[in-house]
Design an enzyme around this catalytic site. Structure first.
Site, PDB file in Angstrom:
ATOM      1  N   TYR A 160     -50.388 -15.139 -55.659  1.00 16.98           N
ATOM      2  CA  TYR A 160     -51.792 -15.525 -55.676  1.00 16.98           C
ATOM      3  C   TYR A 160     -52.563 -15.060 -54.425  1.00 16.98           C
ATOM      4  CZ  TYR A 160     -56.060 -17.812 -55.009  1.00 16.98           C
ATOM      5  OH  TYR A 160     -57.375 -17.980 -54.735  1.00 16.98           O
ATOM      6  N   HIS A 217     -52.300 -22.801 -53.641  1.00 17.29           N
ATOM      7  CA  HIS A 217     -52.541 -22.626 -55.077  1.00 17.29           C
ATOM      8  C   HIS A 217     -51.553 -23.430 -55.938  1.00 17.29           C
ATOM      9  CE1 HIS A 217     -54.583 -20.213 -58.319  1.00 17.29           C
ATOM     10  NE2 HIS A 217     -55.549 -20.371 -57.440  1.00 17.29           N
TER      11      HIS A 217
HETATM   12  C1  CS2 Z   1     -59.096 -20.148 -55.881  1.00 13.25           C
HETATM   13  C2  CS2 Z   1     -59.524 -19.340 -56.987  1.00 13.25           C
HETATM   14  O1  CS2 Z   1     -61.024 -19.640 -54.746  1.00 13.25           O
HETATM   15  C3  CS2 Z   1     -59.973 -20.253 -54.711  1.00 13.25           C
HETATM   16  O2  CS2 Z   1     -59.601 -20.948 -53.818  1.00 13.25           O
HETATM   17  O3  CS2 Z   1     -57.966 -20.859 -55.861  1.00 13.25           O
HETATM   18  O4  CS2 Z   1     -59.400 -18.002 -56.631  1.00 13.25           O
HETATM   19  C4  CS2 Z   1     -58.874 -19.576 -58.335  1.00 13.25           C
HETATM   20  O5  CS2 Z   1     -57.640 -18.970 -58.396  1.00 13.25           O
HETATM   21  C5  CS2 Z   1     -59.775 -19.021 -59.372  1.00 13.25           C
HETATM   22  O6  CS2 Z   1     -60.998 -19.670 -59.301  1.00 13.25           O
HETATM   23  C6  CS2 Z   1     -59.208 -19.158 -60.755  1.00 13.25           C
HETATM   24  O7  CS2 Z   1     -60.116 -18.707 -61.675  1.00 13.25           O
HETATM   25 MG    MG Z   2     -58.128 -22.282 -54.332  1.00 13.46          MG
END
Ligand code: CS2
Ligand code: MG
Length: 408
Positions: A160, A217
């Site tokens: 992520y 995440h």
């Molecule tokens: C996230 C997002 O912005 C963040 O902190 O965790 O990138 C998230 O993964 C997305 O909004 C999912 O659509």
């Molecule tokens: Mg986030």
């Protein structure tokens, strides 16, 4: 005054923005954002099939009554799809109200508590050297706060928030367009061994004045999150985000018993009922809801007020999937909120996005300055919108090394 019609548009540059436009018999119109990343057509249909027919003929100035009418009237309440649809209507009605008043929206909340609102950018790297370049890139632009996500050595796939390509350190935006979800492999032990070392190196290189945020995440178990938080406490994070999946809210008690690292949660929450336990029990320091899928300005302002009572500050979600309309609604709340903390920021800045959503809001030196145009201060160019169409996409699905499905 009456609502005469409303239209929904789906599409945008690299993102399927869901934009609602509400027209009135006095010629004033309002705009709202219903974008629900990777499920965009669902709030669009909810609006078209169920909500817009009920809006026609209503007085747009009664935003509270209209919010209650849809929320209480739905029977099957809450959830991201319904709340994103209600959120778009609510934003559009506040836009109309402030345009009628001839004032920027923040004036209707009580005026400005600050001139500029602190932003954080997404620094990312396939490895730590790339991450350092990425941080340097944002520092050059004047940012004072960055979220740092780093590739983990020997992790079978990228994870992520991490670029897949070496050298890809600027304006990183995940492309989710696929026929079926991509799959990623996650290894908690490798992450827990490496990430503290990465933070150590970043503090060494950039010092302690830089505000550093990190997003787990939702990937750790409660005990792991407590261990991780304890270990990274020395690096003085501005916040640690989503250490555990937020469904099990009491899991955070465990983290709180072991660490004073500030915790930020709430980007997947849809209502004040998802937030109130965490806020009232002081299990979080920042609330991460957003004006789209937490039911619009009316509902998010209630959450901000509740948070303020318990010394919880705001840190609204501002992922690339939020349209400039949602970002503007949040910018007006940020200008007012006595308990403002920070704002995640990625969305504006591409010429295509600016052409679709013209506005005079500005970003300078890592701060957001809200414009004094009446309303939300963002317009929508329907001719530009005609260039884009919906493209299906999915968030990746995450698995552990043995194949077990994990949290994205
Ligand atoms: C996230 C997002 O912005 C963040 O902190 O965790 O990138 C998230 O993964 C997305 O909004 C999912 O659509
Ligand atoms: Mg986030």
């Amino acid at each position: 005054m009456k609502i005469t019609s409303a239209k929904v548009f789906v599409g945008g540059p690299k993102k399927n923005y869901v934009t609602l436009k509400i027209m009135t018999d006095e010629g004033v119109y309002g705009l709202g954002d219903a974008t629900l990343n990777c499920r965009e057509t669902l709030p669009a249909h909810y609006l078209q099939e169920y909500l817009i027919p009920c809006l026609i003929g209503k007085d747009p100035r009664n935003s509270e009554d209209i919010w209650q009418y849809f929320y209480r009237g739905a029977y099957f309440r809450r959830g991201p799809i319904a709340m994103a649809a209600f959120g778009a209507i609510d934003m559009a009605l506040w836009d109309i109200k402030a345009k009628l008043a001839g004032m920027p929206l923040y004036q209707l909340f009580g005026g400005k508590s600050r001139e500029g609102a602190l932003l954080y950018a997404h620094a990312t790297g396939k490895d730590i050297a790339d991450l350092e370049d990425s941080i340097a890139f944002y520092l050059d632009q004047g940012y004072k706060a960055v979220r740092v996500q780093c590739g983990i050595p020997d992790m079978p796939t990228s994870s992520y928030g991490v670029s897949e390509t070496k050298g890809d350190v600027k304006n990183y935006i995940t492309n989710f367009v696929t026929n079926v979800p991509a799959e990623e492999i996650w290894d908690t032990e490798k992450y827990m061994r490496y990430m503290p070392k990465a933070l150590d190196r970043l503090r060494d290189k950039f010092g302690f004045d830089l505000k550093i945020l990190h997003d787990v995440h939702h990937r750790l178990l409660p005990r792991e999150a407590a261990e991780f938080a304890k270990e990274v406490e020395q690096y003085k994070l501005f916040w640690l985000e989503d250490p555990t999946p937020a469904e099990d809210q009491d899991a955070l008690k465990f983290l709180r018993q072991h660490s004073t690292v500030p915790v930020a949660i709430g980007e997947v929450f849809n209502s004040i009922y998802d937030c109130n336990h965490l806020i009232q029990q002081n299990l979080i320091d920042f609330i991460r809801v957003c004006c789209t899928y937490a039911g619009g300005i009316t509902h998010v302002k209630r959450i901000v007020d509740l948070a303020g009572l318990h010394n919880v500050r705001t840190g609204f979600h501002g992922a690339p999937s939020h349209s400039p309309l949602c970002m503007a609604a949040q910018a007006h709340l940020n200008a007012w909120a006595p308990n403002f903390g920070i704002q995640e920021y990625l969305v504006l800045g591409t010429p295509e996005c600016d052409a679709l959503f013209p506005s005079n809001h500005t970003v300078k030196d890592g701060m957001f300055f809200v414009s004094d145009e009446p309303g939300l201060g963002v317009d929508f160019d329907e001719k530009e919108a005609a260039r884009y169409e919906f493209q299906r996409g999915y968030h990746p699905v995450t698995r552990l090394q043995d194949g077990t499905v994990w949290n994205y």
